[in-house]
Design a protein around this motif. Structure first.
Motif, PDB file in Angstrom:
ATOM      1  N   THR A  96      40.478  72.531  26.924  1.00  0.00           N
ATOM      2  CA  THR A  96      41.103  73.582  27.720  1.00  0.00           C
ATOM      3  C   THR A  96      41.338  73.100  29.143  1.00  0.00           C
ATOM      4  OG1 THR A  96      39.973  75.254  26.401  1.00  0.00           O
ATOM      5  CG2 THR A  96      40.906  75.974  28.487  1.00  0.00           C
ATOM      6  N   LYS A  97      42.564  73.251  29.601  1.00  0.00           N
ATOM      7  CA  LYS A  97      42.918  72.819  30.950  1.00  0.00           C
ATOM      8  C   LYS A  97      42.934  74.015  31.902  1.00  0.00           C
ATOM      9  CE  LYS A  97      45.828  69.109  29.107  1.00  0.00           C
ATOM     10  NZ  LYS A  97      47.209  68.555  29.028  1.00  0.00           N
ATOM     11  N   GLU A  98      42.749  73.730  33.193  1.00  0.00           N
ATOM     12  CA  GLU A  98      42.832  74.795  34.192  1.00  0.00           C
ATOM     13  C   GLU A  98      44.249  75.346  34.284  1.00  0.00           C
ATOM     14  OE1 GLU A  98      41.503  73.590  38.000  1.00  0.00           O
ATOM     15  OE2 GLU A  98      39.377  73.536  37.445  1.00  0.00           O
ATOM     16  N   GLU A  99      45.229  74.513  33.966  1.00  0.00           N
ATOM     17  CA  GLU A  99      46.634  74.925  34.070  1.00  0.00           C
ATOM     18  C   GLU A  99      47.179  75.153  32.662  1.00  0.00           C
ATOM     19  OE1 GLU A  99      50.705  73.475  36.395  1.00  0.00           O
ATOM     20  OE2 GLU A  99      48.868  72.277  36.479  1.00  0.00           O
ATOM     21  N   PHE A 100      47.671  76.365  32.409  1.00  0.00           N
ATOM     22  CA  PHE A 100      48.219  76.694  31.093  1.00  0.00           C
ATOM     23  C   PHE A 100      49.174  77.872  31.207  1.00  0.00           C
ATOM     24  CE2 PHE A 100      44.330  79.108  31.622  1.00  0.00           C
ATOM     25  CZ  PHE A 100      44.603  80.359  31.098  1.00  0.00           C
ATOM     26  N   ARG A 101      49.930  78.098  30.124  1.00  0.00           N
ATOM     27  CA  ARG A 101      50.943  79.172  30.115  1.00  0.00           C
ATOM     28  C   ARG A 101      50.669  80.125  28.961  1.00  0.00           C
ATOM     29  NH1 ARG A 101      57.002  77.247  30.650  1.00  0.00           N
ATOM     30  NH2 ARG A 101      57.119  78.967  32.128  1.00  0.00           N
ATOM     31  N   VAL A 102      50.980  81.397  29.205  1.00  0.00           N
ATOM     32  CA  VAL A 102      50.799  82.447  28.207  1.00  0.00           C
ATOM     33  C   VAL A 102      52.115  83.193  28.045  1.00  0.00           C
ATOM     34  CG1 VAL A 102      49.511  84.531  27.601  1.00  0.00           C
ATOM     35  CG2 VAL A 102      48.378  82.704  28.907  1.00  0.00           C
ATOM     36  N   LEU A 103      52.520  83.414  26.801  1.00  0.00           N
ATOM     37  CA  LEU A 103      53.710  84.212  26.518  1.00  0.00           C
ATOM     38  C   LEU A 103      53.337  85.692  26.507  1.00  0.00           C
ATOM     39  CD1 LEU A 103      55.237  82.082  23.645  1.00  0.00           C
ATOM     40  CD2 LEU A 103      56.380  82.587  25.821  1.00  0.00           C
ATOM     41  N   LEU A 104      54.197  86.525  27.117  1.00  0.00           N
ATOM     42  CA  LEU A 104      53.969  87.966  27.169  1.00  0.00           C
ATOM     43  C   LEU A 104      55.165  88.702  26.571  1.00  0.00           C
ATOM     44  CD1 LEU A 104      52.640  88.259  30.846  1.00  0.00           C
ATOM     45  CD2 LEU A 104      51.266  88.115  28.757  1.00  0.00           C
ATOM     46  N   ARG A 133      56.196  74.602  22.354  1.00  0.00           N
ATOM     47  CA  ARG A 133      55.179  73.733  22.932  1.00  0.00           C
ATOM     48  C   ARG A 133      54.895  74.180  24.367  1.00  0.00           C
ATOM     49  NH1 ARG A 133      54.360  68.949  20.130  1.00  0.00           N
ATOM     50  NH2 ARG A 133      55.791  68.592  18.393  1.00  0.00           N
ATOM     51  N   GLY A 134      53.684  73.910  24.813  1.00  0.00           N
ATOM     52  CA  GLY A 134      53.349  74.198  26.202  1.00  0.00           C
ATOM     53  C   GLY A 134      52.766  75.577  26.445  1.00  0.00           C
ATOM     54  N   TYR A 135      52.490  76.336  25.383  1.00  0.00           N
ATOM     55  CA  TYR A 135      51.882  77.657  25.537  1.00  0.00           C
ATOM     56  C   TYR A 135      50.509  77.662  24.879  1.00  0.00           C
ATOM     57  CZ  TYR A 135      56.653  79.008  26.713  1.00  0.00           C
ATOM     58  OH  TYR A 135      57.889  79.091  27.291  1.00  0.00           O
ATOM     59  N   ALA A 136      49.537  78.229  25.585  1.00  0.00           N
ATOM     60  CA  ALA A 136      48.184  78.290  25.028  1.00  0.00           C
ATOM     61  C   ALA A 136      48.066  79.375  23.973  1.00  0.00           C
ATOM     62  CB  ALA A 136      47.174  78.547  26.149  1.00  0.00           C
ATOM     63  N   PHE A 137      48.699  80.514  24.222  1.00  0.00           N
ATOM     64  CA  PHE A 137      48.675  81.634  23.289  1.00  0.00           C
ATOM     65  C   PHE A 137      49.684  82.675  23.755  1.00  0.00           C
ATOM     66  CE2 PHE A 137      45.256  82.164  26.395  1.00  0.00           C
ATOM     67  CZ  PHE A 137      45.483  83.436  26.898  1.00  0.00           C
ATOM     68  N   TYR A 194      56.398  91.915  11.228  1.00  0.00           N
ATOM     69  CA  TYR A 194      56.240  91.510  12.629  1.00  0.00           C
ATOM     70  C   TYR A 194      55.316  90.296  12.724  1.00  0.00           C
ATOM     71  CZ  TYR A 194      53.678  91.327  17.009  1.00  0.00           C
ATOM     72  OH  TYR A 194      53.028  90.879  18.137  1.00  0.00           O
ATOM     73  N   THR A 195      54.149  90.362  12.067  1.00  0.00           N
ATOM     74  CA  THR A 195      53.213  89.241  12.152  1.00  0.00           C
ATOM     75  C   THR A 195      53.772  87.989  11.500  1.00  0.00           C
ATOM     76  OG1 THR A 195      52.063  89.998  10.143  1.00  0.00           O
ATOM     77  CG2 THR A 195      51.178  90.732  12.254  1.00  0.00           C
ATOM     78  N   GLN A 196      54.559  88.166  10.438  1.00  0.00           N
ATOM     79  CA  GLN A 196      55.199  87.016   9.799  1.00  0.00           C
ATOM     80  C   GLN A 196      56.183  86.351  10.753  1.00  0.00           C
ATOM     81  OE1 GLN A 196      56.689  89.118   6.353  1.00  0.00           O
ATOM     82  NE2 GLN A 196      55.059  88.337   5.034  1.00  0.00           N
ATOM     83  N   SER A 197      56.868  87.153  11.541  1.00  0.00           N
ATOM     84  CA  SER A 197      57.825  86.613  12.502  1.00  0.00           C
ATOM     85  C   SER A 197      57.113  85.879  13.633  1.00  0.00           C
ATOM     86  CB  SER A 197      58.695  87.746  13.071  1.00  0.00           C
ATOM     87  OG  SER A 197      59.549  87.268  14.083  1.00  0.00           O
ATOM     88  N   VAL A 198      56.157  86.541  14.273  1.00  0.00           N
ATOM     89  CA  VAL A 198      55.473  85.952  15.426  1.00  0.00           C
ATOM     90  C   VAL A 198      54.732  84.668  15.050  1.00  0.00           C
ATOM     91  CG1 VAL A 198      53.598  86.348  17.083  1.00  0.00           C
ATOM     92  CG2 VAL A 198      55.312  88.116  16.719  1.00  0.00           C
ATOM     93  N   ALA A 199      54.272  84.587  13.800  1.00  0.00           N
ATOM     94  CA  ALA A 199      53.556  83.387  13.354  1.00  0.00           C
ATOM     95  C   ALA A 199      54.405  82.129  13.500  1.00  0.00           C
ATOM     96  CB  ALA A 199      53.105  83.557  11.907  1.00  0.00           C
ATOM     97  N   LYS A 200      55.736  82.281  13.453  1.00  0.00           N
ATOM     98  CA  LYS A 200      56.623  81.120  13.558  1.00  0.00           C
ATOM     99  C   LYS A 200      56.535  80.435  14.919  1.00  0.00           C
ATOM    100  CE  LYS A 200      60.035  83.401  10.565  1.00  0.00           C
ATOM    101  NZ  LYS A 200      61.406  83.977  10.517  1.00  0.00           N
ATOM    102  N   ILE A 201      56.067  81.166  15.933  1.00  0.00           N
ATOM    103  CA  ILE A 201      55.986  80.581  17.273  1.00  0.00           C
ATOM    104  C   ILE A 201      54.947  79.467  17.293  1.00  0.00           C
ATOM    105  CG2 ILE A 201      55.518  81.085  19.706  1.00  0.00           C
ATOM    106  CD1 ILE A 201      56.548  83.924  19.197  1.00  0.00           C
ATOM    107  N   GLY A 202      53.931  79.597  16.445  1.00  0.00           N
ATOM    108  CA  GLY A 202      52.995  78.500  16.262  1.00  0.00           C
ATOM    109  C   GLY A 202      51.838  78.447  17.229  1.00  0.00           C
ATOM    110  N   ALA A 211      58.171  87.468  29.089  1.00  0.00           N
ATOM    111  CA  ALA A 211      57.612  86.922  30.323  1.00  0.00           C
ATOM    112  C   ALA A 211      56.690  85.758  30.014  1.00  0.00           C
ATOM    113  CB  ALA A 211      56.856  88.006  31.089  1.00  0.00           C
ATOM    114  N   MET A 212      56.418  84.992  31.060  1.00  0.00           N
ATOM    115  CA  MET A 212      55.491  83.869  30.968  1.00  0.00           C
ATOM    116  C   MET A 212      54.512  83.945  32.130  1.00  0.00           C
ATOM    117  SD  MET A 212      58.430  81.137  29.956  1.00  0.00           S
ATOM    118  CE  MET A 212      59.608  82.209  30.780  1.00  0.00           C
ATOM    119  N   LEU A 213      53.241  83.948  31.824  1.00  0.00           N
ATOM    120  CA  LEU A 213      52.176  83.937  32.817  1.00  0.00           C
ATOM    121  C   LEU A 213      51.700  82.501  32.963  1.00  0.00           C
ATOM    122  CD1 LEU A 213      49.955  85.223  34.603  1.00  0.00           C
ATOM    123  CD2 LEU A 213      48.715  85.772  32.498  1.00  0.00           C
ATOM    124  N   ASN A 214      51.895  81.936  34.150  1.00  0.00           N
ATOM    125  CA  ASN A 214      51.554  80.539  34.417  1.00  0.00           C
ATOM    126  C   ASN A 214      50.276  80.504  35.252  1.00  0.00           C
ATOM    127  OD1 ASN A 214      54.321  79.943  33.445  1.00  0.00           O
ATOM    128  ND2 ASN A 214      54.908  80.812  35.425  1.00  0.00           N
TER     129      ASN A 214
END
Length: 532
Positions: free
Chosen positions: A134-142, A169-173, A191-199, A384-387
């Motif tokens: 786990t890094k101090e710097e990461f991104r979260v999708l909202l 790539r580049g998103y923690a969760f 919905y969950t089947q769709s979101v699962a594709k984000i990986g 949105a993206m929380l950085n």
């Protein structure tokens, strides 16, 4: 002490227990799952000082990783609060597995399926954790409110939002901030089947359109949500940030009015208090829920202000905080200070996130067959993206099916008469704007200084024009009529200069956001001879 007195003491103790909630004890181990099989195998080590909760109390594991916590023997949940440096196992749809639901008889009979009977409490409820860098710097999708009411709208969400994030790539969760679906809880599955594709691992917030409405108690309104996603209130750590996910939908209301209201229960506030005892005060604390904590909202429903005050009391030792919500189908920021009982010098920032479903999937379809679904304040649908970097953060907004640098929309006249009064104005809608945003302009090539545009609380004329198209049409347009426009909290305007030479001119726009970052755009128009 005589025999009669002893008998009376025993009697009153038994009566007291019978009047309370029958208790049981959950036990188990939090361990490092070295081989990733989800089972505590010989040789795998328990983890000390990891918080485990029943949704109210929070206990720490001992030096062997063992915990013991009381639970309601008829309806309870137990979950681990993930420490930084580790990740949670996920299922085939990337849903984090951090909890155990104890419901011996299952959910009551409801329109939508709830939790299946779990029967007897297991002797051990163990929680596996996986080592992570786990890094101090990461991104979260909202994601705000996908809110599909039909399978076709799930398809819109999948094609418009998820498709451009597939195998991202580049998103923690990621976190969906409630109203995952629109009342039809059977749509949780697609919905969950769709979101699962984000990986990436995906957490979900409970919203007012995710409820079991055929219940008489707030504690039963999230049965289908729990069966699909787990507890509606929980927390976890990642990097130097601590995330608290809270169900803030109270249904039914207890004030004599119908429907729901925003608020927190005493149990949730006790959980937050007990949870924060194990969070260092230099951490970034992020609280995510569905209904925003400002009052009133435009639907006429409100958030219980006394609950917000209690939350602010609990956060008074944490100088680095952020709260997130959705629900309104517009995008806006609120900054809370002493007038609203925020205790620290720097305001508490609340970000009410624009929605993936936009204006409820309304409007004319584009060339892909997906509705434009522009929100009432002029914000296009997107995510949105929380950085996060240490205990600091920035925020970005990405418009669906647009380049990443599309951060504002411009609206103004095509032509203006030279040196004549015209009254035409140029509007800039900077989607992530607020009172800490500066918008400037100048005429390109005229060596003019940058001038400040005026921030206004008005309807975006672009939104109003789109709605008028529907009302003035002499035929029924395809698709769903968009909602009426509302005042935008991120709109600026200025008069369009016409004391220029005839021909085309370009106005340069320079935006400085709340984080000190700059964004640019250009607007071109013509100066023409006035009519005589």
């Amino acid at each position: 002490m005589n025999t009669r007195l002893i008998s009376l003491i025993i009697f009153f103790c038994l009566v007291s227990v019978s009047q309370g909630v029958a208790q049981d004890t959950a036990k188990g181990t939090v361990f490092v799952d070295s081989n990733g099989n989800g089972i505590l195998d010989s040789g795998e080590k328990g983890m000390a000082k990891v918080p485990v909760s029943n949704g109210k109390e929070v206990v720490l594991t001992n030096e062997n990783g063992e915990y013991s916590i009381s639970i309601d023997e008829n309806d309870a949940k137990v979950f681990v609060i993930k420490p930084s440096g580790y990740r949670l196992p996920v299922d085939e749809r990337n849903r984090p597995q951090f909890y155990y639901l104890h419901k011996p008889e299952g959910s009551p009979e409801l329109e939508f399926d709830g939790v299946s009977p779990t029967e007897n409490l297991p002797d051990e409820i163990n929680f596996p954790l996986l080592k992570a860098d786990t890094k101090e710097e990461f991104r979260v999708l909202l994601f705000g409110d996908p809110q599909p009411y039909t399978r076709q709208q799930v398809e819109y969400f999948d094609r418009d939002i998820v498709s451009e994030l597939k195998d991202a790539r580049g998103y923690a969760f990621g976190i969906t901030l409630g109203d995952i679906v629109g009342d039809n809880l059977d749509l949780f599955k697609p919905y969950t089947q769709s979101v699962a594709k984000i990986g990436v691992p995906w957490f979900n917030v409970y919203g007012n359109h995710d409820m079991n409405v055929d219940v008489q108690s707030d504690s039963l309104a999230d049965e289908t949500f729990e069966a699909t996603f787990g507890p509606a209130t929980y927390s976890f750590n990642h990097g130097d940030a601590h995330f608290i996910i809270v169900d803030d939908v109270v249904y039914p209301r207890k004030d004599g009015k119908s429907g729901y209201i925003g608020g927190f229960t005493d149990r949730q506030l006790t959980f937050i208090k007990n949870n924060l005892k194990h969070v260092p005060d230099d951490r970034l604390v992020i609280i995510a829920f569905h209904i925003p904590i400002f009052l009133p909202d435009e639907s006429g429903r409100t958030f219980r202000v006394e609950n917000r005050d209690r939350l602010f009391d609990l956060l008074e030792d944490y100088p680095n905080t952020l709260s997130l919500s959705a629900h309104t189908h517009i995008q806006q920021f609120r900054f809370f200070d002493a007038d609203e009982r925020w205790h620290l010098v720097n305001p508490h920032v609340h970000y009410n996130v624009g929605t993936t479903g936009g204006d409820w999937w309304s409007g004319v379809a584009d060339e892909r067959g997906i509705p434009h679904t522009l929100m009432r304040d002029g914000t296009p649908n997107g995510y949105a993206m929380l950085n996060i970097n240490g205990n600091d953060y920035t925020l970005d907004y990405k418009v669906a099916d647009k380049p990443a640098d599309y951060q504002m929309s411009l609206w103004g006249p095509e032509v203006v008469p030279q040196n004549s009064w015209h009254g035409a104005q140029l509007f800039v809608n900077f989607f992530m704007g607020n009172e800490y945003t500066e918008v400037e302009y100048r005429v390109k090539g005229e060596q003019s200084d940058w001038r400040t545009m005026n921030k206004v609380e008005e309807q975006d004329p672009h939104v109003a024009a789109l709605r008028q198209k529907w009302d003035r049409s002499d035929t029924v347009l395809e698709g769903k009529r968009p909602s009426n426009p509302v005042s935008s909290s991120h709109l600026w305007k200025t008069g369009v200069p016409n004391n220029l030479s005839l021909g085309k001119h370009t106005i340069e726009i320079l935006v400085t956001d709340m984080f000190g970052r700059t964004f640019t755009d250009e607007y071109t128009y013509k100066v023409v001879k006035p009519e005589r």
